[in-house]
Design an enzyme around this catalytic site. Sequence first.
Site, short mmCIF file in Angstrom:
data_model
loop_
_atom_site.label_atom_id
_atom_site.label_comp_id
_atom_site.label_asym_id
_atom_site.label_seq_id
_atom_site.Cartn_x
_atom_site.Cartn_y
_atom_site.Cartn_z
N GLU A 102 3.49 0.10 -0.76
CA GLU A 102 3.76 1.36 -0.05
C GLU A 102 5.23 1.74 -0.24
O GLU A 102 6.10 0.87 -0.37
CB GLU A 102 3.38 1.18 1.42
CG GLU A 102 3.69 2.31 2.35
CD GLU A 102 2.99 3.63 2.06
OE1 GLU A 102 3.09 4.11 0.91
OE2 GLU A 102 2.41 4.21 2.99
N ASP A 106 7.74 3.58 8.33
CA ASP A 106 8.51 4.37 9.28
C ASP A 106 7.99 4.02 10.68
O ASP A 106 8.34 2.98 11.22
CB ASP A 106 8.29 5.84 8.87
CG ASP A 106 9.12 6.84 9.63
OD1 ASP A 106 10.27 6.54 9.95
OD2 ASP A 106 8.62 7.94 9.90
#
Length: 183
Positions: A102, A106
Amino acid sequence: MANALEKDINKVLISEEELHAGIARIAAEIRRDYEGKDLLLIGVLKGAVIFLSDLSREIALPLEMDFMAVSSYGDRTQSSGVVRILKDLDESIEGRNVLIVEDIIDSGLTLHYLLKTLQTRNPASLKVAVLLDKAERREIDVQIDYRAFDIPDEFVVGYGLDYKGLYRNLPYLAILKPEAYES
Ligand code: IMP
Ligand code: MG
């Protein structure tokens, strides 16, 4: 920084050389951990494409690749963690050694959802590699097995990451000028 792609760049956060060094470092860890095992990289479209293409070549083990696309959850005003699969994997992961690749973690909601979903498909192992970790923004705890860089809470573009679909093809990681967000 005069060309049309670079005119909106305020500053370079991580240079091409630094990106390469960070990716080479985690690739060595991955190579050590997966040597002799059958490795399946799962790239999360579209942001992870550039990272996956460089990381996979640095890993330099026999491996396979598959891809998933997931929807983001709109305006982020709610943290329900409901993520929709837009494109599922082509192949079964049952009994496979799966490494999710990825671009950035966040809030953690996307990876939390992906891990939960893929775990139900009975892989032999399931781990996560991320290029960037914005730890300050975490809303849900996710175990990250390989992390190339920690970054501060700033919106970044380049090396696969976009703003409104653009800037993915910048070779470095950058912060945009404020006016780039206004147009
Ligand atoms: P999370 O579910 O909040 O962890 O968000 C992960 C997704 O948000 C990433 O896969 C990116 O698509 C997007 N994202 C988060 N921060 C940034 C950023 O600084 N630039 C570009 N995309 C970002
Ligand atoms: Mg993404």
